[in-house]
Design a protein around this motif. Sequence first.
Motif, PDB file in Angstrom:
ATOM      1  N   LEU A  83      -2.978  59.393  -8.940  1.00 42.91           N
ATOM      2  CA  LEU A  83      -4.310  59.794  -9.406  1.00 42.91           C
ATOM      3  C   LEU A  83      -4.265  60.259 -10.861  1.00 42.91           C
ATOM      4  O   LEU A  83      -5.230  60.076 -11.609  1.00 42.91           O
ATOM      5  CB  LEU A  83      -4.880  60.881  -8.507  1.00 42.91           C
ATOM      6  CG  LEU A  83      -5.218  60.412  -7.074  1.00 42.91           C
ATOM      7  CD1 LEU A  83      -5.664  61.581  -6.222  1.00 42.91           C
ATOM      8  CD2 LEU A  83      -6.309  59.334  -7.106  1.00 42.91           C
ATOM      9  N   LYS A  84      -3.134  60.829 -11.283  1.00 40.72           N
ATOM     10  CA  LYS A  84      -2.981  61.168 -12.701  1.00 40.72           C
ATOM     11  C   LYS A  84      -2.997  59.909 -13.555  1.00 40.72           C
ATOM     12  O   LYS A  84      -3.610  59.877 -14.628  1.00 40.72           O
ATOM     13  CB  LYS A  84      -1.671  61.931 -12.925  1.00 40.72           C
ATOM     14  CG  LYS A  84      -1.770  63.426 -12.755  1.00 40.72           C
ATOM     15  CD  LYS A  84      -0.557  64.137 -13.337  1.00 40.72           C
ATOM     16  CE  LYS A  84      -0.552  64.037 -14.860  1.00 40.72           C
ATOM     17  NZ  LYS A  84       0.547  64.824 -15.475  1.00 40.72           N
ATOM     18  N   ASP A  85      -2.346  58.871 -13.082  1.00 43.20           N
ATOM     19  CA  ASP A  85      -2.323  57.602 -13.816  1.00 43.20           C
ATOM     20  C   ASP A  85      -3.720  57.002 -13.947  1.00 43.20           C
ATOM     21  O   ASP A  85      -3.991  56.239 -14.880  1.00 43.20           O
ATOM     22  CB  ASP A  85      -1.398  56.596 -13.112  1.00 43.20           C
ATOM     23  CG  ASP A  85       0.071  56.962 -13.247  1.00 43.20           C
ATOM     24  OD1 ASP A  85       0.404  57.779 -14.131  1.00 43.20           O
ATOM     25  OD2 ASP A  85       0.888  56.442 -12.467  1.00 43.20           O
ATOM     26  N   LEU A  86      -4.595  57.342 -12.990  1.00 41.14           N
ATOM     27  CA  LEU A  86      -5.977  56.846 -13.038  1.00 41.14           C
ATOM     28  C   LEU A  86      -6.873  57.718 -13.905  1.00 41.14           C
ATOM     29  O   LEU A  86      -8.053  57.415 -14.067  1.00 41.14           O
ATOM     30  CB  LEU A  86      -6.552  56.763 -11.621  1.00 41.14           C
ATOM     31  CG  LEU A  86      -5.990  55.663 -10.725  1.00 41.14           C
ATOM     32  CD1 LEU A  86      -6.597  55.759  -9.335  1.00 41.14           C
ATOM     33  CD2 LEU A  86      -6.255  54.282 -11.327  1.00 41.14           C
ATOM     34  N   GLY A  87      -6.328  58.795 -14.445  1.00 37.37           N
ATOM     35  CA  GLY A  87      -7.106  59.587 -15.388  1.00 37.37           C
ATOM     36  C   GLY A  87      -7.406  61.018 -14.991  1.00 37.37           C
ATOM     37  O   GLY A  87      -8.008  61.765 -15.772  1.00 37.37           O
ATOM     38  N   MET A  88      -7.001  61.442 -13.796  1.00 35.65           N
ATOM     39  CA  MET A  88      -7.240  62.830 -13.416  1.00 35.65           C
ATOM     40  C   MET A  88      -6.285  63.744 -14.159  1.00 35.65           C
ATOM     41  O   MET A  88      -5.142  63.379 -14.446  1.00 35.65           O
ATOM     42  CB  MET A  88      -7.100  63.014 -11.906  1.00 35.65           C
ATOM     43  CG  MET A  88      -8.154  62.269 -11.101  1.00 35.65           C
ATOM     44  SD  MET A  88      -8.283  62.835  -9.385  1.00 35.65           S
ATOM     45  CE  MET A  88      -9.047  64.426  -9.643  1.00 35.65           C
ATOM     46  N   GLU A  89      -6.747  64.941 -14.478  1.00 37.48           N
ATOM     47  CA  GLU A  89      -5.956  65.898 -15.240  1.00 37.48           C
ATOM     48  C   GLU A  89      -5.299  66.911 -14.313  1.00 37.48           C
ATOM     49  O   GLU A  89      -5.780  67.176 -13.208  1.00 37.48           O
ATOM     50  CB  GLU A  89      -6.852  66.619 -16.251  1.00 37.48           C
ATOM     51  CG  GLU A  89      -7.521  65.668 -17.243  1.00 37.48           C
ATOM     52  CD  GLU A  89      -8.414  66.416 -18.214  1.00 37.48           C
ATOM     53  OE1 GLU A  89      -8.125  67.597 -18.509  1.00 37.48           O
ATOM     54  OE2 GLU A  89      -9.404  65.825 -18.673  1.00 37.48           O
ATOM     55  N   ASP A  90      -4.204  67.512 -14.792  1.00 34.10           N
ATOM     56  CA  ASP A  90      -3.465  68.480 -13.980  1.00 34.10           C
ATOM     57  C   ASP A  90      -4.357  69.614 -13.503  1.00 34.10           C
ATOM     58  O   ASP A  90      -4.215  70.093 -12.370  1.00 34.10           O
ATOM     59  CB  ASP A  90      -2.292  69.056 -14.774  1.00 34.10           C
ATOM     60  CG  ASP A  90      -1.151  68.061 -14.909  1.00 34.10           C
ATOM     61  OD1 ASP A  90      -0.752  67.499 -13.879  1.00 34.10           O
ATOM     62  OD2 ASP A  90      -0.663  67.848 -16.029  1.00 34.10           O
ATOM     63  N   ARG A  91      -5.273  70.061 -14.333  1.00 31.99           N
ATOM     64  CA  ARG A  91      -6.109  71.208 -13.973  1.00 31.99           C
ATOM     65  C   ARG A  91      -7.072  70.895 -12.832  1.00 31.99           C
ATOM     66  O   ARG A  91      -7.657  71.805 -12.242  1.00 31.99           O
ATOM     67  CB  ARG A  91      -6.902  71.667 -15.196  1.00 31.99           C
ATOM     68  CG  ARG A  91      -7.829  70.606 -15.766  1.00 31.99           C
ATOM     69  CD  ARG A  91      -8.494  71.097 -17.033  1.00 31.99           C
ATOM     70  NE  ARG A  91      -9.402  70.104 -17.579  1.00 31.99           N
ATOM     71  CZ  ARG A  91     -10.128  70.290 -18.661  1.00 31.99           C
ATOM     72  NH1 ARG A  91     -10.052  71.444 -19.300  1.00 31.99           N
ATOM     73  NH2 ARG A  91     -10.931  69.348 -19.107  1.00 31.99           N
ATOM     74  N   GLN A  92      -7.234  69.630 -12.499  1.00 28.56           N
ATOM     75  CA  GLN A  92      -8.130  69.271 -11.412  1.00 28.56           C
ATOM     76  C   GLN A  92      -7.461  69.316 -10.044  1.00 28.56           C
ATOM     77  O   GLN A  92      -8.146  69.318  -9.026  1.00 28.56           O
ATOM     78  CB  GLN A  92      -8.686  67.857 -11.642  1.00 28.56           C
ATOM     79  CG  GLN A  92      -9.606  67.740 -12.846  1.00 28.56           C
ATOM     80  CD  GLN A  92     -10.034  66.300 -13.068  1.00 28.56           C
ATOM     81  OE1 GLN A  92      -9.380  65.542 -13.778  1.00 28.56           O
ATOM     82  NE2 GLN A  92     -11.131  65.923 -12.441  1.00 28.56           N
TER      83      GLN A  92
END
Length: 274
Positions: free
Chosen positions: A144-153
């Motif tokens: 999901l990070k690779d798809l654009g989600m950020e760590d803070r989410q």
Amino acid sequence: MKINDHAETFYQDGRVEQSRPDTKPVVCLVANRAVGTGKSTIASCLLALPLNATIYALDSVMRLAPALNGVAVKKHSPDTMVEMRNEIAKAQRNTVVDVGASYFSAFLENPFTIDFIKIVDICVIVTDTTHRGQEESIATYTTLKDLGMEDRQFRLVLNRARSFPAREQYEILFDYAEKNPSFVMNDKCLIPETDLFCGIDKNGQGFLEALEDHEDYKPLIKRAKDDREKDAVDDLISRQINHRMAMGILCHFEECFKSLNIPSHLRVSVAQLA
């Protein structure tokens, strides 16, 4: 991650960052590529109830139920994600999207997923103590990070803990967090193992129903025993136990939800609902 109508951004480790105001309701995504970590229970009891949210089930175990644990469920598939996104936008209320493990690959492969992820404020990854559950939690996070989600989410729920403390049971995740500081874990965001949900499923109850069941079962059980109605006795005893277990697990849900660090104005107390 703008999930409130104040000029703040909230993180699971407790930090609050000033940002531009955003008045839209919160959209939570619940996921794990592993089967059986308890995603749907967490979606309904830990998130949807205190957020007074609607659940959208993407081929999760809730796909055949109009409601689960007292929460309305709307069923969708990756093929109807555009429709689902439009429904969420029009509803203007807190939303929990539960992605079933069997559809997770199809969810990722859908060309609309990247656009859909843009409306997600928080992603709650639900793990259990198994090696597979923990490893797939990490895989879900990195994907999901690779798809654009950020760590803070991201938020991580340590589900089905057998005892305290958590470190020994979720060693794979704690080791990963030590090597990857951006992967934030909170050992207070933990739900212990319980037989409650097997019990309420057997009795056709929901969590909220068991929680608010204040029936005095003692005279009912005595009467059923006197009448030699074994099935009735078993059912009444089970309902009595379910209520006690629901009351026992409630404090863990509330502590875990608090540890997710979701803005307080978006929540209601589950105890107030009961």
